[in-house]
Motif scaffolding. Sequence first.
Motif, mmCIF file in Angstrom:
data_model
loop_
_atom_site.group_PDB
_atom_site.id
_atom_site.type_symbol
_atom_site.label_atom_id
_atom_site.label_comp_id
_atom_site.label_asym_id
_atom_site.label_seq_id
_atom_site.Cartn_x
_atom_site.Cartn_y
_atom_site.Cartn_z
ATOM 1 N N THR A 53 0.839 -1.196 0.000
ATOM 2 C CA THR A 53 0.000 0.000 0.000
ATOM 3 C C THR A 53 0.877 1.250 0.000
ATOM 4 O O THR A 53 2.073 1.192 0.297
ATOM 5 N N ASP A 57 -2.718 5.394 -1.985
ATOM 6 C CA ASP A 57 -3.650 4.276 -2.160
ATOM 7 C C ASP A 57 -3.431 3.264 -1.041
ATOM 8 O O ASP A 57 -2.521 2.440 -1.106
ATOM 9 N N ARG A 60 -7.140 -0.187 -1.731
ATOM 10 C CA ARG A 60 -8.252 -0.506 -2.639
ATOM 11 C C ARG A 60 -7.759 -0.779 -4.059
ATOM 12 O O ARG A 60 -8.161 -1.781 -4.683
ATOM 13 N N THR A 63 -5.967 -4.083 -4.308
ATOM 14 C CA THR A 63 -6.916 -5.193 -4.242
ATOM 15 C C THR A 63 -7.638 -5.378 -5.569
ATOM 16 O O THR A 63 -7.814 -6.508 -6.048
ATOM 17 N N GLU A 64 -8.034 -4.279 -6.190
ATOM 18 C CA GLU A 64 -8.696 -4.360 -7.492
ATOM 19 C C GLU A 64 -7.764 -4.946 -8.546
ATOM 20 O O GLU A 64 -8.197 -5.719 -9.420
ATOM 21 N N THR A 82 -6.065 -0.511 6.226
ATOM 22 C CA THR A 82 -5.715 -1.472 5.173
ATOM 23 C C THR A 82 -6.859 -2.443 4.933
ATOM 24 O O THR A 82 -7.241 -2.709 3.783
ATOM 25 N N SER A 85 -9.815 -0.763 3.217
ATOM 26 C CA SER A 85 -9.532 -0.497 1.808
ATOM 27 C C SER A 85 -9.641 -1.770 0.973
ATOM 28 O O SER A 85 -10.164 -1.747 -0.147
ATOM 29 N N CYS A 86 -9.154 -2.880 1.508
ATOM 30 C CA CYS A 86 -9.278 -4.156 0.803
ATOM 31 C C CYS A 86 -10.748 -4.550 0.657
ATOM 32 O O CYS A 86 -11.166 -5.041 -0.402
ATOM 33 N N SER A 88 -13.252 -2.589 0.368
ATOM 34 C CA SER A 88 -13.837 -1.761 -0.684
ATOM 35 C C SER A 88 -13.512 -2.295 -2.076
ATOM 36 O O SER A 88 -14.293 -2.117 -3.011
ATOM 37 N N GLY A 89 -12.371 -2.966 -2.223
ATOM 38 C CA GLY A 89 -12.004 -3.542 -3.508
ATOM 39 C C GLY A 89 -12.609 -4.912 -3.769
ATOM 40 O O GLY A 89 -12.530 -5.414 -4.888
ATOM 41 N N ARG A 141 -17.371 4.314 0.571
ATOM 42 C CA ARG A 141 -16.549 3.402 1.355
ATOM 43 C C ARG A 141 -17.438 2.397 2.075
ATOM 44 O O ARG A 141 -18.656 2.568 2.163
ATOM 45 N N TYR A 142 -16.799 1.343 2.599
ATOM 46 C CA TYR A 142 -17.546 0.259 3.226
ATOM 47 C C TYR A 142 -16.979 -0.053 4.609
ATOM 48 O O TYR A 142 -15.801 0.174 4.879
#
Length: 333
Positions: A53, A57, A60, A63-64, A82, A85-86, A88-89, A141-142
């Motif tokens: 990371t 960034d 996310r 991860t994408e 972290t 963000s993962c 979200s991807g 975001r999630y």
Amino acid sequence: MDGHDRRPSGGDGGLRSAVVVNPVKVDDLDELRRTVNDALAAAGWPEPQWYETTVDDPGRGQTEQAVKAGVDLVFACGGDGTVMSCVSGLVGTDVALAVLPQGTGNLLAANLGLSTDMAAGLQVAIERGRRLLDVGAVEDRYFTVMAGMGFDAQMLAATSETTKARIGWPAYVVGAARHLRDRPMRVQIRIDDRPPVRRRARSVLIANVGRLQGGVRLLTEAEPDDGWLDVAVLTPRNLRHWLALGWAVIRRSGQVPQMEVFRGRRVVVTSNRAQPRELDGDLISPSRQLRAVVRPQALWLCVPQPEEAPDLAVNAQKAGERGERLIEEARRE
């Protein structure tokens, strides 16, 4: 597909995986690579892809990239930011998330019973226990655990990384003590299409699961895959109220004083002034409003045991013991 037990592709050759790691949270990145690569090889898995990371960034995008590369599983290795963000991807994909907690761990790891146990995180992924979880969406975001406005975010902001590194999750108690006497916020809480509820609150938590740092369960009825968000409104007015609330939570009392709980699929919290906010233990920008919507069955999560139970930590300790043995065997080879 069964929402509680999924066996992704990979067969006897193991799963294709990626590790999204926050290098700032890792003391020795080379050692981490060796440990993870060797343990997965011992389990018959191919070598994982590695992504670091960055400040720009926090996970996310990496991860994408891993999803586009065709992996079956992504290991999130770092703190709350972290992991979030993962998530979200991965939301809405068939790729599973596994947590390799670092530093003081994170909220999702705490709910899995993993604490800071990397061996358990590896073993849980290798054993392929899966649950299909709901997530909460806030803006773009999630969150998997909870979103919050008010005292909980103040506590996070007041807790230094140095103190967390030195004493672990009890550092949050130090941060909390600095804000126990702050004035409450006036909030309006609208849940689904019901009439709004108005309160003088210290904190409003919108939860998918109910465990806080240190393994304490705040919301005993919250289940990660029931299609609902549980909303806890904390209204202590003085130190005595805080002590009573904390003691009831620690004792796992059915009734917690100075706390109301609601349930819904869409939640909008509006304060009379801008408030600090957080998602899964990671601070986001302050605002007068916190809007959350549940996304049912949106994330595959590696869990110690794929059971239909509110507690995601079932079998975590035994998984950790098996993971330690796997790492020891891999090091001997």
